[in-house]
Design a protein around this motif. Structure first.
Motif, mmCIF file in Angstrom:
data_model
loop_
_atom_site.group_PDB
_atom_site.id
_atom_site.type_symbol
_atom_site.label_atom_id
_atom_site.label_comp_id
_atom_site.label_asym_id
_atom_site.label_seq_id
_atom_site.Cartn_x
_atom_site.Cartn_y
_atom_site.Cartn_z
ATOM 1 N N VAL A 115 29.636 19.011 -117.244
ATOM 2 C CA VAL A 115 30.235 20.256 -116.751
ATOM 3 C C VAL A 115 29.440 21.443 -117.289
ATOM 4 C CG1 VAL A 115 32.260 21.753 -116.964
ATOM 5 C CG2 VAL A 115 32.553 19.356 -116.332
ATOM 6 N N LYS A 116 29.052 21.386 -118.566
ATOM 7 C CA LYS A 116 28.272 22.470 -119.158
ATOM 8 C C LYS A 116 26.865 22.537 -118.559
ATOM 9 C CE LYS A 116 30.903 22.981 -123.351
ATOM 10 N NZ LYS A 116 31.485 24.258 -122.993
ATOM 11 N N VAL A 117 26.251 21.379 -118.316
ATOM 12 C CA VAL A 117 24.936 21.351 -117.672
ATOM 13 C C VAL A 117 25.041 21.923 -116.260
ATOM 14 C CG1 VAL A 117 23.124 19.829 -116.758
ATOM 15 C CG2 VAL A 117 24.018 19.463 -119.082
ATOM 16 N N GLN A 118 26.082 21.545 -115.531
ATOM 17 C CA GLN A 118 26.290 22.053 -114.173
ATOM 18 C C GLN A 118 26.397 23.575 -114.180
ATOM 19 O OE1 GLN A 118 30.039 20.896 -112.442
ATOM 20 N NE2 GLN A 118 29.343 21.294 -110.353
ATOM 21 N N LYS A 119 27.157 24.125 -115.111
ATOM 22 C CA LYS A 119 27.302 25.587 -115.207
ATOM 23 C C LYS A 119 25.970 26.248 -115.535
ATOM 24 C CE LYS A 119 32.178 25.661 -116.307
ATOM 25 N NZ LYS A 119 33.216 25.938 -117.290
ATOM 26 N N PHE A 120 25.194 25.638 -116.427
ATOM 27 C CA PHE A 120 23.892 26.194 -116.778
ATOM 28 C C PHE A 120 22.964 26.191 -115.569
ATOM 29 C CE2 PHE A 120 19.506 25.977 -118.064
ATOM 30 C CZ PHE A 120 19.415 27.004 -118.985
ATOM 31 N N ILE A 121 22.895 25.086 -114.856
ATOM 32 C CA ILE A 121 22.006 25.008 -113.691
ATOM 33 C C ILE A 121 22.465 25.977 -112.603
ATOM 34 C CG2 ILE A 121 21.056 23.507 -111.884
ATOM 35 C CD1 ILE A 121 19.942 22.922 -114.704
ATOM 36 N N ALA A 122 23.768 26.127 -112.416
ATOM 37 C CA ALA A 122 24.287 27.096 -111.443
ATOM 38 C C ALA A 122 23.814 28.505 -111.789
ATOM 39 C CB ALA A 122 25.809 27.034 -111.394
ATOM 40 N N MET A 123 23.861 28.856 -113.072
ATOM 41 C CA MET A 123 23.395 30.171 -113.510
ATOM 42 C C MET A 123 21.875 30.278 -113.317
ATOM 43 S SD MET A 123 22.998 31.705 -117.297
ATOM 44 C CE MET A 123 21.783 30.434 -117.472
ATOM 45 N N LEU A 124 21.153 29.201 -113.634
ATOM 46 C CA LEU A 124 19.697 29.191 -113.516
ATOM 47 C C LEU A 124 19.240 29.447 -112.081
ATOM 48 C CD1 LEU A 124 16.914 28.447 -114.933
ATOM 49 C CD2 LEU A 124 17.333 26.148 -114.042
ATOM 50 N N VAL A 125 19.883 28.814 -111.114
ATOM 51 C CA VAL A 125 19.436 28.931 -109.718
ATOM 52 C C VAL A 125 20.115 30.075 -108.965
ATOM 53 C CG1 VAL A 125 18.828 26.489 -109.596
ATOM 54 C CG2 VAL A 125 21.074 27.225 -108.790
ATOM 55 N N SER A 126 21.059 30.725 -109.622
ATOM 56 C CA SER A 126 21.738 31.860 -108.982
ATOM 57 C C SER A 126 20.713 32.930 -108.611
ATOM 58 C CB SER A 126 22.781 32.443 -109.934
ATOM 59 O OG SER A 126 23.356 33.591 -109.384
ATOM 60 N N GLY A 127 20.703 33.319 -107.359
ATOM 61 C CA GLY A 127 19.764 34.321 -106.890
ATOM 62 C C GLY A 127 18.412 33.756 -106.490
ATOM 63 N N ALA A 128 18.152 32.512 -106.852
ATOM 64 C CA ALA A 128 16.895 31.868 -106.441
ATOM 65 C C ALA A 128 17.141 31.158 -105.108
ATOM 66 C CB ALA A 128 16.436 30.871 -107.496
ATOM 67 N N ASN A 129 16.113 31.067 -104.339
ATOM 68 C CA ASN A 129 16.216 30.396 -103.049
ATOM 69 C C ASN A 129 15.820 28.934 -103.238
ATOM 70 O OD1 ASN A 129 16.376 29.724 -100.396
ATOM 71 N ND2 ASN A 129 14.807 31.142 -99.692
ATOM 72 N N VAL A 130 16.818 28.104 -103.559
ATOM 73 C CA VAL A 130 16.568 26.675 -103.755
ATOM 74 C C VAL A 130 17.407 25.900 -102.757
ATOM 75 C CG1 VAL A 130 16.092 27.016 -106.217
ATOM 76 C CG2 VAL A 130 18.367 26.303 -105.511
ATOM 77 N N GLY A 131 17.046 24.655 -102.563
ATOM 78 C CA GLY A 131 17.820 23.780 -101.689
ATOM 79 C C GLY A 131 18.999 23.220 -102.447
ATOM 80 N N ASP A 132 19.067 21.944 -102.555
ATOM 81 C CA ASP A 132 20.154 21.236 -103.214
ATOM 82 C C ASP A 132 19.879 21.127 -104.715
ATOM 83 O OD1 ASP A 132 22.606 20.028 -102.917
ATOM 84 O OD2 ASP A 132 21.829 18.107 -102.215
ATOM 85 N N TRP A 133 20.923 21.005 -105.506
ATOM 86 C CA TRP A 133 20.787 20.697 -106.936
ATOM 87 C C TRP A 133 21.967 19.837 -107.349
ATOM 88 C CZ3 TRP A 133 24.612 23.191 -109.902
ATOM 89 C CH2 TRP A 133 25.213 24.306 -109.314
ATOM 90 N N PHE A 134 21.680 18.852 -108.185
ATOM 91 C CA PHE A 134 22.700 17.862 -108.519
ATOM 92 C C PHE A 134 22.319 17.127 -109.793
ATOM 93 C CE2 PHE A 134 19.789 16.425 -105.212
ATOM 94 C CZ PHE A 134 19.234 15.278 -105.754
ATOM 95 N N GLY A 135 23.273 16.409 -110.345
ATOM 96 C CA GLY A 135 23.027 15.630 -111.553
ATOM 97 C C GLY A 135 23.876 14.381 -111.571
ATOM 98 N N GLY A 136 23.306 13.309 -112.101
ATOM 99 C CA GLY A 136 24.041 12.057 -112.179
ATOM 100 C C GLY A 136 23.241 10.999 -112.904
ATOM 101 N N ILE A 137 23.729 9.786 -112.834
ATOM 102 C CA ILE A 137 23.011 8.665 -113.404
ATOM 103 C C ILE A 137 21.769 8.435 -112.552
ATOM 104 C CG2 ILE A 137 23.102 6.190 -113.882
ATOM 105 C CD1 ILE A 137 26.140 6.553 -114.362
ATOM 106 N N GLU A 138 20.632 8.233 -113.198
ATOM 107 C CA GLU A 138 19.383 8.051 -112.477
ATOM 108 C C GLU A 138 19.428 6.784 -111.623
ATOM 109 O OE1 GLU A 138 15.551 7.171 -114.568
ATOM 110 O OE2 GLU A 138 15.113 9.207 -113.881
#
Length: 157
Positions: A115-138
């Motif tokens: 949940v904390k990683v998800q929030k960090f990545i959401a903040m990181l890509v906020s305002g950037a033009n990116v496609g999909d972003w996700f996290g899980g077991i490899e």
């Protein structure tokens, strides 16, 4: 046996990839090694990449992968150990993905950590033009083993 956890940011525009990468790696500790899949691409150093090295990689004509091995990577409140990060270049777009062993973050309950990683990545890509972003077991591309897909919780949360 522990699982490898993978975080993926897809389809980053050329104009924004350096910004996303440098913000993501601000909290990196101890770059152990950096190397490229392109034998013709040379870094100034095998243990560190300058902004010029990264710009040269981004601007090269060929598709390639730049690998980073870090002792640690801090994402907000979360400190990950032994992280492998890849910058994948294809055409005019880029992907960034990184993975770590869930056993290396045993101080955290995995769902809380993600949940904390998800929030960090959401903040990181906020305002950037990116496609999909996700996290899980490899491999995190498997939607059944995701902790999150963008702002939505996945089956493992």
């Amino acid at each position: 046996m522990s699982d490898l956890i993978e975080i993926v940011i897809e389809d980053i525009k050329r104009s924004q990839v350096l910004d996303v990468l440098t913000k993501l790696t601000e909290g990196a500790g101890g770059a152990q090694k950096i190397w490229s899949s392109d034998e013709d691409f040379a870094l100034d150093s095998s243990i560190g990449a300058s902004i010029q090295d990264l710009s040269n990689f981004i601007d090269q004509a060929d598709d390639a992968v730049l690998y980073f091995s870090f002792e640690s990577l801090t994402l907000g409140e979360v400190r990950l150990q032994q992280v492998l990060l890849r910058l994948v270049k294809y055409s005019e777009k880029f992907d960034i993905d990184f993975s770590f062993d869930e056993a290396s973050v045993s101080d955290w309950q995995m769902s809380m950590l993600m949940v904390k990683v998800q929030k960090f990545i959401a903040m990181l890509v906020s305002g950037a033009n990116v496609g999909d972003w996700f996290g899980g077991i490899e491999p995190a591309s498997d939607e059944d083993t995701r902790y999150f897909t963008q702002d939505a919780s996945g089956p493992l949360l």
